[in-house]
Design a protein around this motif. Structure first.
Motif, PDB file in Angstrom:
ATOM      1  N   LEU A  20      -6.957   1.408   2.495  1.00  0.00           N
ATOM      2  CA  LEU A  20      -6.201   1.372   3.751  1.00  0.00           C
ATOM      3  C   LEU A  20      -7.075   0.837   4.892  1.00  0.00           C
ATOM      4  CD1 LEU A  20      -3.682   2.110   5.401  1.00  0.00           C
ATOM      5  CD2 LEU A  20      -4.610   4.409   5.641  1.00  0.00           C
ATOM      6  N   TYR A  50       0.836  -1.210   0.000  1.00  0.00           N
ATOM      7  CA  TYR A  50       0.000   0.000   0.000  1.00  0.00           C
ATOM      8  C   TYR A  50       0.870   1.260   0.000  1.00  0.00           C
ATOM      9  CZ  TYR A  50      -3.156   3.654   1.552  1.00  0.00           C
ATOM     10  OH  TYR A  50      -3.862   4.832   1.630  1.00  0.00           O
ATOM     11  N   ILE A  51       1.929   1.268   0.839  1.00  0.00           N
ATOM     12  CA  ILE A  51       2.787   2.462   0.941  1.00  0.00           C
ATOM     13  C   ILE A  51       3.503   2.721  -0.391  1.00  0.00           C
ATOM     14  CG2 ILE A  51       4.876   3.384   2.046  1.00  0.00           C
ATOM     15  CD1 ILE A  51       3.887   1.863   4.609  1.00  0.00           C
ATOM     16  N   SER A  52       4.060   1.667  -0.996  1.00  0.00           N
ATOM     17  CA  SER A  52       4.774   1.870  -2.268  1.00  0.00           C
ATOM     18  C   SER A  52       3.799   2.196  -3.403  1.00  0.00           C
ATOM     19  CB  SER A  52       5.630   0.656  -2.612  1.00  0.00           C
ATOM     20  OG  SER A  52       4.929  -0.530  -2.387  1.00  0.00           O
ATOM     21  N   GLU A  83       1.093   3.969  -3.083  1.00  0.00           N
ATOM     22  CA  GLU A  83       0.762   5.390  -2.945  1.00  0.00           C
ATOM     23  C   GLU A  83       1.956   6.288  -3.243  1.00  0.00           C
ATOM     24  OE1 GLU A  83      -2.274   6.941  -2.361  1.00  0.00           O
ATOM     25  OE2 GLU A  83      -2.769   4.915  -2.973  1.00  0.00           O
ATOM     26  N   ALA A  84       3.164   5.808  -2.906  1.00  0.00           N
ATOM     27  CA  ALA A  84       4.357   6.655  -3.060  1.00  0.00           C
ATOM     28  C   ALA A  84       4.661   6.951  -4.528  1.00  0.00           C
ATOM     29  CB  ALA A  84       5.557   5.979  -2.416  1.00  0.00           C
TER      30      ALA A  84
END
Length: 459
Positions: free
Chosen positions: A161, A119-121, A123-124
């Motif tokens: 999320l 999820y973090i990558s 969105e990044a």
């Protein structure tokens, strides 16, 4: 994995410290070297999952997409030299740095085994893309295109999320290999339905699904050429990859959830193909054709059979190369005529004869002519959909017919016809542009010979 990620991050000092004379040469050569090392990932393996670190691994679904993302970094750098040649040196360095920064995040997203890391990558990747569009885009509307991209993606990913956290509270883990082993014992209630919807919608926006696609044509039209290639070849694939990963976790989807997405995807393939027929802007036409092709990928991902997943994988890789090649060709036209309007840039074949050959090859692959992998993918998806429900053949057949129609329209309107009177002379096509087209076409032609490398099935 580190032998790809570390060299990729070391491209940053190369971009920032190279002497101006060797800036393009160094970064292109270095990134091509990384791309050639990454080819080891698609080597045949007897294991379904190759663990690289505790949080990252490759399998038959992620390895072709990882190689694709490494392959496109040198191509984006090659394609951008033309429109950055009059920029100051600092801005060139910043541009290459932005492309380099996005690369590790894409690699992480395609290889993460932990849902929160994914999820973090996922969105990044949004931030460098936003910088590319708003800082180096061509028109004043680039700010509104950036806002569309930002808000569509952010609003859709907040439910993702929440549903990931909900999944963690229910199962106690977010590690993908363990999640596959745990039986989905969630009660079939409306909360589970909502959580499943939330998991899917973020990827549907990214893919994009018809109805949630309005950010894509805007972003494509306003983005610089590297931004368009990045969106078409890699970021849309994050959506398709996410759908294939997440649908496997949820067990058999209930029919209530199948129908709206499948209907929108197939109807969208038909509608966006017909929208392409009356586009006047060349980049907009290619962007809408992406929505049409990705509609088939979403439909295939939703019915969850081996055939459909295999077809979706092949179509994602084939569409990445084809769509990016079309954007590169549109950009070469734009750099010479300073217009994307089809009526003002027609009849260029006598002036740029070799470009006419690349246009022909790109359009034939876009039409899914045999023996291209595009044809194999579309046939596989159509057969899987037909087995699931015979009436879908009407929608997929009509979409294929319209695809052939608008592709021929694009080819004829750019290459044939009388040359407009305002085009008196153009620059010849150069070696860099031909190398760029060759690096797109060679993988497309070689994959015809061994399509099981990208079919997503165990070899």
């Amino acid at each position: 994995m580190l032998k790809i990620i570390l060299p990729t991050t070391m491209l940053l000092p190369v971009a920032l410290l190279s002497p101006p004379k060797h800036l393009w040469t160094n970064t292109t050569a270095y990134s091509l070297l990384i791309a050639s090392i990454s080819l080891q990932w698609i080597a045949p393996s007897y294991y379904p999952l190759k663990t690289l670190t505790p949080w990252m691994c490759t399998d038959q679904i992620s390895s072709p997409l990882l190689v694709l993302s490494c392959w496109f970094l040198p191509l984006m750098i090659l394609a951008s030299q033309g429109h950055l040649q009059h920029e100051p040196n600092t801005r060139k360095r910043m541009f290459i740095s932005t492309l380099v920064i996005i690369q590790p995040f894409i690699i992480l997203a395609f290889s993460a085994t932990e849902l929160m890391l994914f999820y973090i990558s996922f969105e990044a990747t949004l931030i460098p893309t936003l910088i590319l569009i708003t800082r180096w885009g061509s028109q004043p509307e680039r700010l509104s295109a950036g806002i569309y991209l930002l808000f569509y993606t952010l609003i859709s990913s907040l439910p993702l999320l929440i549903s990931i956290l909900y999944l963690h509270s229910k199962t106690g883990t977010l590690h993908l290999p363990i999640l596959k082993l745990t039986h989905p014992n969630l009660p079939t209630s409306w909360t589970t339905m909502l959580a499943t919807m939330a998991l899917l919608v973020a990827f549907m926006v990214k893919a994009p699904l018809y109805g949630l696609h309005l950010w894509l044509p805007k972003a494509h039209v306003e983005a610089p050429i590297a931004g368009s290639m990045l969106l078409a070849a890699l970021l849309l694939k994050l959506g398709g990859y996410g759908i294939m990963r997440m649908t496997l976790l949820m067990g058999p989807l209930s029919n209530h959830l199948h129908y709206p997405f499948l209907t929108l995807a197939l109807w969208g393939a038909l509608m966006t193909s017909s929208i392409c027929l009356r586009q006047t802007d060349l980049k907009s036409l290619i962007a809408y054709s992406s929505v049409s092709h990705m509609g088939l990928v979403i439909a295939a991902g939703m019915i969850q059979t081996h055939w459909s997943f295999s077809g979706a994988m092949i179509l994602m890789i084939s569409h990445g190369f084809t769509s990016s090649l079309l954007f590169c060709l549109a950009n070469t036209n734009y750099e010479r005529t300073h217009s994307r309007i089809l009526m003002l840039t027609r009849g260029l074949q006598p002036l740029l004869p070799l470009m006419g050959l690349w246009w022909l090859l790109a359009n034939l692959t876009n039409m899914a002519l045999p023996p291209t992998t595009n044809l194999m993918a579309e046939l596989t998806i159509m057969i899987a959909l037909f087995n699931w429900s015979p009436p879908t053949i009407i929608l997929t057949g009509a979409a294929t017919l319209l695809t052939a129609t608008y592709t021929l329209y694009m080819l004829l309107s750019t290459q044939r016809g009388t040359l407009p009177s305002h085009i008196t002379s153009t620059l010849n096509s150069n070696t860099r542009e031909h190398l760029l087209m060759i690096l797109h076409i060679i993988p497309m032609l070689t994959l015809i010979l061994k399509p099981d490398l990208i079919s997503g099935t165990p070899l």
